[in-house]
Design an enzyme around this catalytic site. Structure first.
Site, PDB file in Angstrom:
ATOM      1  N   THR A  52       0.857  -1.122  -0.064  1.00  0.00           N
ATOM      2  CA  THR A  52       0.008   0.060   0.097  1.00  0.00           C
ATOM      3  C   THR A  52       0.902   1.182   0.047  1.00  0.00           C
ATOM      4  O   THR A  52       0.502   2.223  -0.814  1.00  0.00           O
ATOM      5  CB  THR A  52      -1.155   0.089   1.337  1.00  0.00           C
ATOM      6  OG1 THR A  52      -1.674  -1.075   1.206  1.00  0.00           O
ATOM      7  CG2 THR A  52      -1.948   1.179   1.164  1.00  0.00           C
ATOM      8  N   ARG A 101      -2.069   5.264   7.352  1.00  0.00           N
ATOM      9  CA  ARG A 101      -2.374   3.464   7.842  1.00  0.00           C
ATOM     10  C   ARG A 101      -1.950   3.926   9.294  1.00  0.00           C
ATOM     11  O   ARG A 101      -1.124   4.411  10.087  1.00  0.00           O
ATOM     12  CB  ARG A 101      -1.501   2.660   7.201  1.00  0.00           C
ATOM     13  CG  ARG A 101      -1.896   1.552   7.862  1.00  0.00           C
ATOM     14  CD  ARG A 101      -1.256   0.254   7.279  1.00  0.00           C
ATOM     15  NE  ARG A 101      -2.141  -0.079   6.009  1.00  0.00           N
ATOM     16  CZ  ARG A 101      -1.779  -1.063   5.291  1.00  0.00           C
ATOM     17  NH1 ARG A 101      -1.087  -2.014   5.736  1.00  0.00           N
ATOM     18  NH2 ARG A 101      -2.644  -1.348   4.132  1.00  0.00           N
ATOM     19  N   HIS A 129     -10.380  -0.374   4.476  1.00  0.00           N
ATOM     20  CA  HIS A 129      -9.365  -0.206   3.586  1.00  0.00           C
ATOM     21  C   HIS A 129      -9.634   0.128   2.171  1.00  0.00           C
ATOM     22  O   HIS A 129      -9.661  -0.746   1.405  1.00  0.00           O
ATOM     23  CB  HIS A 129      -8.445  -1.370   3.429  1.00  0.00           C
ATOM     24  CG  HIS A 129      -6.998  -1.309   3.026  1.00  0.00           C
ATOM     25  ND1 HIS A 129      -6.529  -0.201   2.278  1.00  0.00           N
ATOM     26  CD2 HIS A 129      -5.868  -2.135   2.814  1.00  0.00           C
ATOM     27  CE1 HIS A 129      -5.416  -0.417   1.934  1.00  0.00           C
ATOM     28  NE2 HIS A 129      -4.913  -1.656   2.273  1.00  0.00           N
TER      29      HIS A 129
END
Lengths: 305, 138
Positions: A52, A101, A129
């Site tokens: 990510t 995050r 997410h």
């Protein structure tokens, strides 16, 4: 200013717009290579991530922008006890957009209330997410050419699997969707997800502990990893981690055009022997992540190309 | 059983039996210096049994707490021995710092200064969820 905290923050039309923009970027990446020149993306990763974070960074660099940030809480001021609110208030002065995050659920929502630049939730605990879901949607669109009339199997950790929750929410808005929820009892889908996105909308679903029994019905199989970091108890993790392993034998029971997705990283839940099967779409899916994040950054920064 | 009537104060009536003590605690009535009576399991024609709270002073009540714990409860304002106002309180759409999120994975578990905010997500089943992690309030 817009934030992306939950995939449901985006309307169906906005998702289609992002997918169409991502497609245009895939077709002509050079057209976008300077679109975010002199813009800065901050990647605030209070929890480790490879895919990510790198895909966000790759997305911003591909748009001609710059990136800064940290990749674990230990290398941020959070280790000194700074609050999420203070961190984002400070970083808002250093960047034009923030991807964050955090291991705690709801942290990006707190951030969005204190930042003066757009916040993108890059994963909050076992909660949501949304950018993985955008990646999943772009992959589904490319592989199936539609979002409606699909039987979608979700397999593995449906309890803590935030990507599963977001994907169910997103797909629940299309017609003719049927969910097949495959998990052990301990990792079943939380009631709030089932209630809000499946039952309340009258969507057909079945629950099964056996992947073999249901794999033949599926148009899409979304595999997930049992995540060690979500367990407080090591014993529970060890007991559940090998519950589902997708093998060549199981793939023989599946439709010829079934598509296997996985948010990655995988541990052992998909046999590497399947990687060469044309139905294995997970690496393609990871690559799509870069393009959909490019589209999202452009949209949130309101950059027109 | 007799409890003296009050001259100036508040009577919270028609509390479902068993909710009285919770209401007392969440309203912070233990901190008051005036007389407060909790009467439990009072026979009621409509409810079978009910709880009543009598507060011998006109204080500011957090109506959201009453609406959350027991939307069927009635609030009676007494002034100079007369009932001057009688009302019920609907379930509030949002609760701020009335209850705490118990999810150890919620951001409120580590950020101590955050308000604990719950939203009413299912009126029929009286379900409130934390706005941060969406965990159901117990």
């Amino acid at each position: 200013m817009r934030n992306l905290i939950n995939i449901m923050d985006l309307s169906v039309e906005e998702i289609e717009e992002l997918i169409s923009l991502a497609d245009d970027i895939i077709a002509d990446p050079q057209k976008y290579q300077d679109a975010c020149r002199h813009k800065i993306l901050a990647t605030l990763f209070f929890e480790p991530s490879t895919r990510t974070r790198l895909s966000f960074e790759s997305a911003m660099l591909s748009l001609g922008g710059n990136v800064l940030g940290f990749s674990e809480a230990a290398s941020s001021s959070a280790s000194k006890g700074e609050s999420v609110a203070d961190t984002v208030a400070v970083v808002s002065g250093y960047a034009d957009i923030i991807a964050m995050r955090h291991p705690k659920e709801g942290a990006p929502l707190v951030a969005s209330a204190h930042a003066t630049v757009p916040i993108i939730n890059a994963g909050d605990g076992g909660h949501y997410h949304p950018t993985q879901t955008l990646t999943d949607l772009l992959t589904i669109y490319h592989e199936k050419g539609r979002f409606s009339n699909l039987t979608i199997g979700l397999c593995g950790d449906l309890k803590f699997g935030r990507t599963v929750h977001s994907l169910i929410g997103a797909m629940s808005r299309y017609a003719g969707i049927r969910f097949v929820l495959i998990s052990p009892e301990e990792l079943k889908l939380p009631s709030f997800v089932k209630q809000e996105y499946i039952k309340a909308k009258g969507i057909e679903y079945i629950q099964s502990e056996s992947l073999e029994e249901v794999i033949g019905d599926l148009d899409l199989l979304y595999m997930t990893r049992v995540q060690k970091e979500r367990f407080f108890n090591e014993e529970d993790y060890l007991r559940l981690k090998d519950f589902y392993i997708l093998t060549e034998e199981k793939m023989k029971l599946a439709k010829k055009d079934m598509c296997v997705l996985h948010p990655l990283p995988r541990v052992n839940e998909i046999s590497t022997a399947i990687d060469s099967d044309p139905r294995a779409c997970y690496f393609k899916q990871a690559h799509f992540g870069r393009y959909i994040r490019m589209a999202l950054i452009l949209k949130l920064l309101e950059v027109q190309v | 059983m007799n409890i003296d009537s009050i001259k100036n104060g508040i009577v919270i009536d028609h509390i479902a039996a068993g909710n009285g003590m919770r209401l007392y605690q969440l309203l912070g009535l233990d901190a008051l210096s005036c007389s407060v009576a909790i009467i439990k399991n009072v026979p009621s024609r409509k409810m079978g049994k009910k709880d009543i709270i009598k507060i011998d002073s006109k204080i500011e009540l957090d109506l959201d707490v009453i609406g959350y714990v027991d939307p069927g409860a009635t609030i009676n304002i007494i002034q100079d021995n007369l009932l001057v106002e009688k009302r019920t309180v609907p379930m509030p759409e949002q609760l701020t710092n009335v209850i705490r999120c118990k999810n150890p994975r919620c951001i409120t578990s580590t950020e101590q200064d955050l308000d604990h905010i719950f939203k009413l997500t299912d009126k029929e089943h009286k379900i409130y969820r934390c706005i941060y992690c969406e965990t159901k309030a117990n």
